[in-house]
Write a protein that holds these residues in place. Structure first.
Motif, PDB file in Angstrom:
ATOM      1  N   ILE A  55     -63.593 -14.634  31.968  1.00 49.59           N
ATOM      2  CA  ILE A  55     -64.312 -15.028  30.761  1.00 49.59           C
ATOM      3  C   ILE A  55     -63.525 -16.115  30.052  1.00 49.59           C
ATOM      4  CG2 ILE A  55     -63.274 -13.168  29.396  1.00 49.59           C
ATOM      5  CD1 ILE A  55     -65.976 -13.025  27.851  1.00 49.59           C
ATOM      6  N   SER A  56     -64.223 -17.121  29.582  1.00 50.00           N
ATOM      7  CA  SER A  56     -63.577 -18.289  28.984  1.00 50.00           C
ATOM      8  C   SER A  56     -63.098 -17.998  27.569  1.00 50.00           C
ATOM      9  CB  SER A  56     -64.572 -19.454  28.948  1.00 50.00           C
ATOM     10  OG  SER A  56     -65.494 -19.280  27.879  1.00 50.00           O
ATOM     11  N   PRO A  57     -62.281 -18.892  27.016  1.00 50.79           N
ATOM     12  CA  PRO A  57     -61.983 -18.821  25.579  1.00 50.79           C
ATOM     13  C   PRO A  57     -63.249 -19.098  24.772  1.00 50.79           C
ATOM     14  CG  PRO A  57     -60.409 -20.239  26.745  1.00 50.79           C
ATOM     15  CD  PRO A  57     -61.533 -19.956  27.697  1.00 50.79           C
ATOM     16  N   PHE A  58     -63.166 -18.867  23.460  1.00 43.11           N
ATOM     17  CA  PHE A  58     -64.299 -19.131  22.579  1.00 43.11           C
ATOM     18  C   PHE A  58     -64.542 -20.638  22.449  1.00 43.11           C
ATOM     19  CE2 PHE A  58     -62.748 -14.984  21.171  1.00 43.11           C
ATOM     20  CZ  PHE A  58     -63.923 -14.257  21.095  1.00 43.11           C
ATOM     21  N   ILE A  59     -65.819 -21.017  22.402  1.00 38.73           N
ATOM     22  CA  ILE A  59     -66.167 -22.402  22.104  1.00 38.73           C
ATOM     23  C   ILE A  59     -65.723 -22.697  20.668  1.00 38.73           C
ATOM     24  CG2 ILE A  59     -68.052 -24.060  21.871  1.00 38.73           C
ATOM     25  CD1 ILE A  59     -67.573 -23.165  24.734  1.00 38.73           C
ATOM     26  N   PRO A  60     -64.991 -23.786  20.437  1.00 36.38           N
ATOM     27  CA  PRO A  60     -64.472 -24.061  19.089  1.00 36.38           C
ATOM     28  C   PRO A  60     -65.572 -24.472  18.127  1.00 36.38           C
ATOM     29  CG  PRO A  60     -63.994 -25.892  20.557  1.00 36.38           C
ATOM     30  CD  PRO A  60     -64.579 -24.815  21.416  1.00 36.38           C
TER      31      PRO A  60
ATOM     32  N   ILE B  61     -73.009 -16.207  32.820  1.00 37.08           N
ATOM     33  CA  ILE B  61     -73.736 -15.654  31.682  1.00 37.08           C
ATOM     34  C   ILE B  61     -72.991 -16.055  30.414  1.00 37.08           C
ATOM     35  CG2 ILE B  61     -74.438 -13.523  30.497  1.00 37.08           C
ATOM     36  CD1 ILE B  61     -74.800 -12.214  33.194  1.00 37.08           C
ATOM     37  N   ILE B  62     -73.731 -16.372  29.370  1.00 45.67           N
ATOM     38  CA  ILE B  62     -73.131 -16.681  28.073  1.00 45.67           C
ATOM     39  C   ILE B  62     -72.966 -15.400  27.280  1.00 45.67           C
ATOM     40  CG2 ILE B  62     -73.499 -17.825  25.853  1.00 45.67           C
ATOM     41  CD1 ILE B  62     -74.913 -20.071  27.343  1.00 45.67           C
ATOM     42  N   PHE B  63     -71.757 -15.189  26.770  1.00 42.83           N
ATOM     43  CA  PHE B  63     -71.520 -14.059  25.857  1.00 42.83           C
ATOM     44  C   PHE B  63     -71.560 -14.594  24.431  1.00 42.83           C
ATOM     45  CE2 PHE B  63     -68.310 -11.664  23.321  1.00 42.83           C
ATOM     46  CZ  PHE B  63     -69.088 -10.528  23.131  1.00 42.83           C
ATOM     47  N   ARG B  64     -72.551 -14.143  23.696  1.00 42.44           N
ATOM     48  CA  ARG B  64     -72.715 -14.526  22.288  1.00 42.44           C
ATOM     49  C   ARG B  64     -72.473 -13.275  21.453  1.00 42.44           C
ATOM     50  NH1 ARG B  64     -77.434 -18.475  21.586  1.00 42.44           N
ATOM     51  NH2 ARG B  64     -75.793 -19.751  22.539  1.00 42.44           N
ATOM     52  N   ALA B  65     -71.314 -13.226  20.821  1.00 44.58           N
ATOM     53  CA  ALA B  65     -70.882 -12.012  20.136  1.00 44.58           C
ATOM     54  C   ALA B  65     -71.876 -11.558  19.072  1.00 44.58           C
ATOM     55  CB  ALA B  65     -69.502 -12.234  19.511  1.00 44.58           C
TER      56      ALA B  65
ATOM     57  N   VAL C  58     -68.086 -18.183  28.082  1.00 43.25           N
ATOM     58  CA  VAL C  58     -68.769 -18.256  29.374  1.00 43.25           C
ATOM     59  C   VAL C  58     -68.167 -17.214  30.302  1.00 43.25           C
ATOM     60  CG1 VAL C  58     -69.309 -19.695  31.369  1.00 43.25           C
ATOM     61  CG2 VAL C  58     -69.268 -20.707  29.072  1.00 43.25           C
ATOM     62  N   MET C  59     -69.018 -16.398  30.923  1.00 40.27           N
ATOM     63  CA  MET C  59     -68.568 -15.343  31.816  1.00 40.27           C
ATOM     64  C   MET C  59     -68.868 -15.704  33.259  1.00 40.27           C
ATOM     65  SD  MET C  59     -69.674 -11.916  29.696  1.00 40.27           S
ATOM     66  CE  MET C  59     -71.426 -12.220  29.908  1.00 40.27           C
ATOM     67  N   LEU C  60     -67.892 -15.516  34.131  1.00 37.04           N
ATOM     68  CA  LEU C  60     -68.080 -15.689  35.572  1.00 37.04           C
ATOM     69  C   LEU C  60     -68.271 -14.314  36.178  1.00 37.04           C
ATOM     70  CD1 LEU C  60     -68.025 -17.425  38.170  1.00 37.04           C
ATOM     71  CD2 LEU C  60     -65.543 -17.095  38.212  1.00 37.04           C
ATOM     72  N   ILE C  61     -69.460 -14.066  36.716  1.00 37.38           N
ATOM     73  CA  ILE C  61     -69.824 -12.755  37.240  1.00 37.38           C
ATOM     74  C   ILE C  61     -69.843 -12.797  38.767  1.00 37.38           C
ATOM     75  CG2 ILE C  61     -71.523 -10.892  37.180  1.00 37.38           C
ATOM     76  CD1 ILE C  61     -70.420 -11.498  34.445  1.00 37.38           C
ATOM     77  N   ALA C  62     -69.117 -11.887  39.414  1.00 31.82           N
ATOM     78  CA  ALA C  62     -69.149 -11.750  40.876  1.00 31.82           C
ATOM     79  C   ALA C  62     -70.200 -10.698  41.224  1.00 31.82           C
ATOM     80  CB  ALA C  62     -67.781 -11.334  41.405  1.00 31.82           C
TER      81      ALA C  62
ATOM     82  N   GLU D 149     -63.474 -24.094  33.473  1.00 37.35           N
ATOM     83  CA  GLU D 149     -63.043 -25.189  32.619  1.00 37.35           C
ATOM     84  C   GLU D 149     -64.227 -25.681  31.801  1.00 37.35           C
ATOM     85  OE1 GLU D 149     -59.490 -27.537  34.826  1.00 37.35           O
ATOM     86  OE2 GLU D 149     -61.431 -27.639  35.843  1.00 37.35           O
ATOM     87  N   ILE D 150     -64.038 -25.793  30.500  1.00 41.77           N
ATOM     88  CA  ILE D 150     -65.077 -26.285  29.603  1.00 41.77           C
ATOM     89  C   ILE D 150     -64.570 -27.566  28.947  1.00 41.77           C
ATOM     90  CG2 ILE D 150     -66.499 -25.769  27.583  1.00 41.77           C
ATOM     91  CD1 ILE D 150     -66.150 -22.800  28.226  1.00 41.77           C
ATOM     92  N   PHE D 151     -65.208 -28.690  29.258  1.00 40.17           N
ATOM     93  CA  PHE D 151     -64.797 -29.988  28.735  1.00 40.17           C
ATOM     94  C   PHE D 151     -65.685 -30.367  27.548  1.00 40.17           C
ATOM     95  CE2 PHE D 151     -63.646 -29.812  33.178  1.00 40.17           C
ATOM     96  CZ  PHE D 151     -62.394 -30.407  33.237  1.00 40.17           C
TER      97      PHE D 151
END
Length: 277
Positions: A85-90, A154-158, A251-255, A272-274
């Motif tokens: 799972i990625s860091p939070f989008i700033p 999948i997008i995780f939106r808290a 952003v979640m990477l699901i296997a 990686e999120i650019f």
């Protein structure tokens, strides 16, 4: 121009105080390059140059934890692992800088994995898996067609998901606690949510490395398969994820592996999120 940016970036990051430099410029680096070029070019042209060179800050996370997502080990017959799972989008606004916003430009996934090494429809398997022999190594492996061992984003939106859901104990076996319908309820936004990233080669026990990049624009390749209703996530529509990301999202990477005997053996991955500033 590219070499100039590279030289400037090297000089800036060499003296950077950041201990977790990930190979991409920091926001401070981008601002410094922009200030340097203001001596020669108008700001509008500078921003076009930076975007063309993809001189963007990056949020990165990676792991080499090995997991075995086995469909046969689940009651629903569908293995679902939150592998990364990625860091939070700033935040979108950049404080202290007039008229500047962060904008998500690209999301990149790298994965190393393979399926169970056998099974699948005969027409989807390579000659070795079918008991045939050939001297042409290009045909030793199977295809991606008919694979039920894959990765999904999948997008995780808290703000839209249960507050009790702890996603930081990765890799997290979602399939041991929830079924496919439960997962849709856990991550209800955005609508739709869930995009196919990459399938494993059918009937190959050799780990493969795949790299998939999505931008905010639809892919133009004629051989891109598009299926918005696929059971493996919305195929060929990764630009929707980039466009949907909001501040605070992850952003979640699901296997995944589905149906009896299908497996997804994962060895490493990164997200990686650019974004531009």
């Amino acid at each position: 121009m590219g070499s100039t940016l590279s030289t400037l970036s090297s000089a800036l990051t060499k003296d950077s105080e950041s201990a977790d430099y990930n190979g991409s410029p920091s926001e401070r680096d981008v601002d410094a390059v922009r200030e340097y070029f203001l001596q020669f070019l108008p700001l509008e042209l500078i921003d076009l140059v930076l975007d063309y060179a993809e001189y963007w800050p990056c949020l990165r996370v990676d792991t080499n934890k090995e997991i075995d997502a086995l469909a046969s080990r689940t009651i629903s017959g569908e293995a679902t692992w939150l592998y990364l799972i990625s860091p939070f989008i700033p935040p979108r606004e950049i404080k202290g800088v007039d008229s500047r916003h962060r904008r998500i430009r690209k999301v990149k996934f790298d994965m190393e994995s393979n399926d169970q090494g056998w099974g699948g429809e005969p027409e989807h398997r390579g000659p070795f898996a079918q008991g045939k022999i050939t001297l042409n190594v290009e045909f030793h492996t199977g295809t991606y067609n008919g694979s039920w061992s894959w990765f999904e984003a999948i997008i995780f939106r808290a703000s839209a998901s249960p507050c009790w859901l702890d996603l930081d104990s990765d890799p997290f076996n979602l399939g041991s606690s929830f079924n496919a319908n439960d997962i849709k309820e856990l991550f209800p936004e955005p609508i739709p949510n869930g995009w196919h990233i990459q399938s494993n080669v059918v009937a190959s026990d050799t780990p493969r490395f795949h790299s998939v990049s999505w931008t905010e624009f639809p892919e133009e390749s004629e051989d891109i398969h598009v299926d918005p209703t696929s059971q493996k996530g919305r195929e060929g529509l990764g630009h929707e994820l980039v466009q949907s990301l909001e501040p605070g999202d992850r952003v979640m990477l699901i296997a995944k592996a589905k149906f009896p005997n299908w497996e997804n053996h994962v060895y490493s991955a990164s997200i990686e999120i650019f974004y531009s500033v």
